[in-house]
Enzyme design. Structure first.
Site, PDB file in Angstrom:
ATOM      1  CE  LYS A  22     -30.408 -22.639   6.105  1.00 53.78           C
ATOM      2  NZ  LYS A  22     -29.485 -22.609   4.947  1.00 53.78           N
ATOM      3  CG  ASN A  23     -31.954 -20.761   2.364  1.00 56.32           C
ATOM      4  OD1 ASN A  23     -31.005 -20.951   3.133  1.00 56.32           O
ATOM      5  ND2 ASN A  23     -32.564 -21.741   1.733  1.00 56.32           N
ATOM      6  NE  ARG A  92     -22.683 -26.011  -1.490  1.00 55.96           N
ATOM      7  CZ  ARG A  92     -21.854 -25.915  -2.513  1.00 55.96           C
ATOM      8  NH1 ARG A  92     -20.710 -26.511  -2.478  1.00 55.96           N
ATOM      9  NH2 ARG A  92     -22.200 -25.244  -3.587  1.00 55.96           N
ATOM     10  CB  CYS A 116     -22.104 -30.409   0.528  1.00 55.58           C
ATOM     11  SG  CYS A 116     -23.687 -30.234  -0.254  1.00 55.58           S
ATOM     12  NE  ARG A 121     -25.484 -27.303  -2.801  1.00 52.59           N
ATOM     13  CZ  ARG A 121     -26.126 -26.771  -1.782  1.00 52.59           C
ATOM     14  NH1 ARG A 121     -26.115 -27.370  -0.622  1.00 52.59           N
ATOM     15  NH2 ARG A 121     -26.788 -25.649  -1.923  1.00 52.59           N
ATOM     16  N   PRO A 122     -21.762 -27.431  -7.911  1.00 50.51           N
ATOM     17  CG  PRO A 122     -22.285 -27.535 -10.184  1.00 50.51           C
ATOM     18  CD  PRO A 122     -22.686 -28.088  -8.835  1.00 50.51           C
ATOM     19  CB  ILE A 123     -19.812 -21.943  -7.805  1.00 48.41           C
ATOM     20  CG1 ILE A 123     -18.285 -22.043  -7.939  1.00 48.41           C
ATOM     21  CG2 ILE A 123     -20.257 -22.314  -6.420  1.00 48.41           C
ATOM     22  CD1 ILE A 123     -17.553 -20.922  -7.175  1.00 48.41           C
ATOM     23  CG  ASP A 124     -21.466 -24.571 -13.552  1.00 51.36           C
ATOM     24  OD1 ASP A 124     -21.922 -24.853 -12.427  1.00 51.36           O
ATOM     25  OD2 ASP A 124     -22.076 -24.833 -14.602  1.00 51.36           O
ATOM     26  CG  LEU A 125     -25.174 -22.167 -13.530  1.00 52.46           C
ATOM     27  CD1 LEU A 125     -26.536 -22.557 -12.969  1.00 52.46           C
ATOM     28  CD2 LEU A 125     -25.271 -21.909 -15.037  1.00 52.46           C
ATOM     29  CG  ASP A 309     -33.974 -26.290   1.092  1.00 50.49           C
ATOM     30  OD1 ASP A 309     -33.180 -27.111   0.621  1.00 50.49           O
ATOM     31  OD2 ASP A 309     -33.726 -25.068   1.156  1.00 50.49           O
ATOM     32  CB  ILE A 331     -33.305 -29.091  -7.142  1.00 57.65           C
ATOM     33  CG1 ILE A 331     -34.529 -28.400  -7.766  1.00 57.65           C
ATOM     34  CG2 ILE A 331     -32.209 -28.066  -6.831  1.00 57.65           C
ATOM     35  CD1 ILE A 331     -35.100 -27.280  -6.998  1.00 57.65           C
ATOM     36  NE  ARG A 401     -25.492 -25.689   7.848  1.00 60.93           N
ATOM     37  CZ  ARG A 401     -25.828 -26.093   6.632  1.00 60.93           C
ATOM     38  NH1 ARG A 401     -25.765 -27.350   6.304  1.00 60.93           N
ATOM     39  NH2 ARG A 401     -26.200 -25.220   5.720  1.00 60.93           N
TER      40      ARG A 401
HETATM   41  C1  UD1 Z   1     -30.156 -22.475  -2.398  1.00 65.21           C
HETATM   42  C2  UD1 Z   1     -30.578 -22.668  -0.961  1.00 65.21           C
HETATM   43  C3  UD1 Z   1     -30.750 -24.141  -0.642  1.00 65.21           C
HETATM   44  C4  UD1 Z   1     -31.717 -24.780  -1.638  1.00 65.21           C
HETATM   45  C5  UD1 Z   1     -31.284 -24.489  -3.067  1.00 65.21           C
HETATM   46  C6  UD1 Z   1     -32.281 -24.958  -4.103  1.00 65.21           C
HETATM   47  C7  UD1 Z   1     -29.527 -20.789   0.144  1.00 65.21           C
HETATM   48  C8  UD1 Z   1     -28.512 -20.315   1.105  1.00 65.21           C
HETATM   49  N1  UD1 Z   1     -29.539 -22.101  -0.089  1.00 65.21           N
HETATM   50  O1  UD1 Z   1     -28.885 -23.083  -2.563  1.00 65.21           O
HETATM   51  O2  UD1 Z   1     -31.260 -24.265   0.685  1.00 65.21           O
HETATM   52  O3  UD1 Z   1     -31.747 -26.172  -1.436  1.00 65.21           O
HETATM   53  O4  UD1 Z   1     -31.131 -23.064  -3.264  1.00 65.21           O
HETATM   54  O5  UD1 Z   1     -33.511 -24.345  -3.903  1.00 65.21           O
HETATM   55  O6  UD1 Z   1     -30.312 -20.019  -0.364  1.00 65.21           O
HETATM   56  N2  UD1 Z   1     -26.082 -25.448  -9.934  1.00 65.21           N
HETATM   57  C9  UD1 Z   1     -25.188 -25.585 -10.962  1.00 65.21           C
HETATM   58  N3  UD1 Z   1     -24.215 -24.644 -11.101  1.00 65.21           N
HETATM   59  C10 UD1 Z   1     -24.123 -23.563 -10.282  1.00 65.21           C
HETATM   60  C11 UD1 Z   1     -25.047 -23.425  -9.238  1.00 65.21           C
HETATM   61  C12 UD1 Z   1     -26.017 -24.380  -9.102  1.00 65.21           C
HETATM   62  O7  UD1 Z   1     -25.243 -26.538 -11.741  1.00 65.21           O
HETATM   63  O8  UD1 Z   1     -23.218 -22.744 -10.469  1.00 65.21           O
HETATM   64  C13 UD1 Z   1     -27.141 -26.449  -9.761  1.00 65.21           C
HETATM   65  C14 UD1 Z   1     -27.117 -27.110  -8.390  1.00 65.21           C
HETATM   66  O9  UD1 Z   1     -26.204 -28.183  -8.346  1.00 65.21           O
HETATM   67  C15 UD1 Z   1     -28.553 -27.558  -8.274  1.00 65.21           C
HETATM   68  C16 UD1 Z   1     -29.329 -26.426  -8.945  1.00 65.21           C
HETATM   69  O10 UD1 Z   1     -28.388 -25.781  -9.794  1.00 65.21           O
HETATM   70  O11 UD1 Z   1     -28.749 -28.741  -9.005  1.00 65.21           O
HETATM   71  C17 UD1 Z   1     -29.934 -25.414  -8.009  1.00 65.21           C
HETATM   72  O12 UD1 Z   1     -28.990 -25.023  -7.028  1.00 65.21           O
HETATM   73  P1  UD1 Z   1     -28.944 -23.553  -6.448  1.00 65.21           P
HETATM   74  O13 UD1 Z   1     -30.264 -22.876  -6.644  1.00 65.21           O
HETATM   75  O14 UD1 Z   1     -27.734 -22.858  -6.950  1.00 65.21           O
HETATM   76  O15 UD1 Z   1     -28.717 -23.823  -4.909  1.00 65.21           O
HETATM   77  P2  UD1 Z   1     -28.051 -22.807  -3.901  1.00 65.21           P
HETATM   78  O16 UD1 Z   1     -28.305 -21.432  -4.392  1.00 65.21           O
HETATM   79  O17 UD1 Z   1     -26.649 -23.227  -3.623  1.00 65.21           O
END
Ligand code: UD1
Length: 429
Positions: A22-23, A92, A116, A121-125, A309, A331, A401
């Site tokens: 899936k991922n 997401r 969620c 779950r921010p997207i700042d990065l 996961d 994480i 899902r």
């Molecule tokens: C992906 C996987 C999800 C898995 C996660 C961690 C998919 C579709 N989903 O989610 O199943 O649980 O990796 O292995 O592939 N973070 C920030 N800022 C950001 C982005 C992330 O602080 O902009 C933090 C998150 O809150 C978390 C960590 O970084 O603490 C890792 O998250 P991330 O690897 O981004 O998860 P996803 O890519 O959303």
């Protein structure tokens, strides 16, 4: 709405095959946006999240056609570059169209995913990485809008680490946008997950020039265009882990076919520490379970460490292990929803500050429980398979899902699990 009714205690036997990841599939399908040529993506799982991703692609002007487990795509209209809230809020990972759209069309609007159940779950990065390439980022009515400046995106060196380490989808988004940037982009502290490697390999097959995927430094040499692709996604390592635990928790010797053991190193190591022997023959893994597993200590961290996961599913096994296990979630520190539900089945778990202490009990007892997210749902099914008596699991749409025909495939191994309408079983409306 349906629920699962599980009669615990049945021994399992036989072979179960792992589906496509899936991922890996979610970001890989977004590469359809990056070329005008037709693409064929093979080996896809038939699950709700992929259907959502296909709907997002459709709204972005991609014509799609399913042929069994293959999705054929072609961009027919580039008018709309907005991924709508109605779809992104249900999944997401829809945010992974941001980089491909920005790189190819010069602009992208994606609804901000919001929080969620597993945390903020921010997207700042994601945004930091795209901004470093020169993208202009703005916010409007709950959407994030990214635009390529005059002169285009420019390659640069980007540090993409956050307070929880690397980010999978941020790495994917920045890598995709960088494909069309001028010059060379270096992503430092890139996520090393196999799904990132699969995406990079797919992009390279389309004509991209990406090196180092699978290591913390990814180098992307910009190209002008990509061509169509035939791509088969990697097997789902999280699904494989779930089935390995199904064998261990029911004390059954089952075989998992079509897995990638090299993607499961930390999970296999933990299972072995717990006394669960895994025989490996190529892509086939056979579980040789002990009479009772031993307790273990795990900490979830980015790949190749133990995957977050699989944290909830392994907690179900720890619940019946001999001794006290310790789970540290590095994480998503709030990701312990499964613990409260497992306690309803008789598990002894205390959660504090991103850590769970699991005191193993001899047996669990069936009870009505609720899946609060995908992996929590899987963990509850696993626990129910081992529990005495009947467990009713509601909100199984979370499980759908990510797991294709979960109950049907488990039933084929001998599990006593069936689907029933929620109302008929006295559950919530
Ligand atoms: C992906 C996987 C999800 C898995 C996660 C961690 C998919 C579709 N989903 O989610 O199943 O649980 O990796 O292995 O592939 N973070 C920030 N800022 C950001 C982005 C992330 O602080 O902009 C933090 C998150 O809150 C978390 C960590 O970084 O603490 C890792 O998250 P991330 O690897 O981004 O998860 P996803 O890519 O959303």
């Amino acid at each position: 709405m349906d629920c699962f009714i599980v009669e615990g205690g049945a021994r399992l036997s036989g072979t179960i095959h792992v589906n496509g990841s899936k991922n890996a599939a979610l970001p890989i399908l977004a590469t359809a946006l990056m070329t005008d040529e037709p693409c064929h993506y093979h080996g896809l799982p038939v699950i709700r999240d992929l259907q959502t991703q296909v709907k997002i692609l459709n709204t972005l002007g991609v014509e799609t056609r399913w042929e069994g487990r293959t999705l054929a795509t072609r961009v027919v209209d580039t008018y709309n570059s907005t991924a709508p809230y109605e779809l992104v809020k249900t999944m997401r990972a829809g945010v992974c169209v941001l980089g491909p759209l920005l790189g190819r069309r010069g602009e992208a609007t994606v609804s901000l995913p919001g929080g969620c159940v597993i945390g903020e779950r921010p997207i700042d990065l994601h945004l930091k990485g795209l901004a470093a390439l020169g993208a202009e980022i703005s916010f409007d009515q709950g959407n994030v809008r990214a635009r390529v400046p005059r002169g285009g995106l420019r390659g640069t060196t980007i540090y993409l680490g956050g307070k929880f380490g690397s980010s999978v989808l941020a790495t994917d988004n920045v890598m995709c946008a960088a494909v069309f940037a001028r010059g060379t982009t270096v992503i430092e502290c890139a996520a090393c997950e196999p799904e990132v490697v699969d995406l990079a390999n797919c992009l390279n097959a389309m004509g991209a020039e990406i090196e180092g995927a699978g290591s913390p430094r990814i180098t992307v040499h910009g190209v002008r265009r990509l061509k169509g692709v035939e791509w088969t996604v990697i097997p789902d390592r999280i699904e494989a882990a779930t089935f390995l635990i199904a064998g261990a928790i029911t004390r059954s010797s089952i075989t998992i076919g079509g897995a990638r053991p090299d993607h499961l190193i930390a999970v296999l190591d933990t299972l072995r520490q717990m006394g669960v022997e895994i025989q490996q023959r190529g892509q086939r893994l056979t579980v040789v379970p002990p009479a009772r597993p031993r307790a273990a200590e795990i900490a979830t961290m980015p790949y190749p460490a133990f995957p977050t996961d699989v944290q909830a599913p392994i907690m179900s096994l720890m619940a019946i292990a001999d001794g006290t296990s310790l789970v540290t979630e590095r994480i998503f520190p709030d990701r312990f929803m499964a613990a409260a539900e497992l306690k309803r089945l008789g598990a002894r778990i205390t959660v504090n500050n991103g850590q769970a202490v699991v005191q193993g009990v001899e047996r669990l007892q069936g009870a009505p429980v609720m899946a609060s997210d995908l992996r929590c749902g899987a963990a509850l099914v696993l626990a129910a398979l081992a529990a005495e008596g009947e467990t009713r699991i509601s909100r199984i749409y979370h499980i759908e899902r990510g797991y294709e025909r979960f109950e049907e495939r488990l039933r084929r191994l001998g599990a006593r699990i069936r689907r029933a309408p929620e109302s008929a079983s006295g559950g919530e409306a």
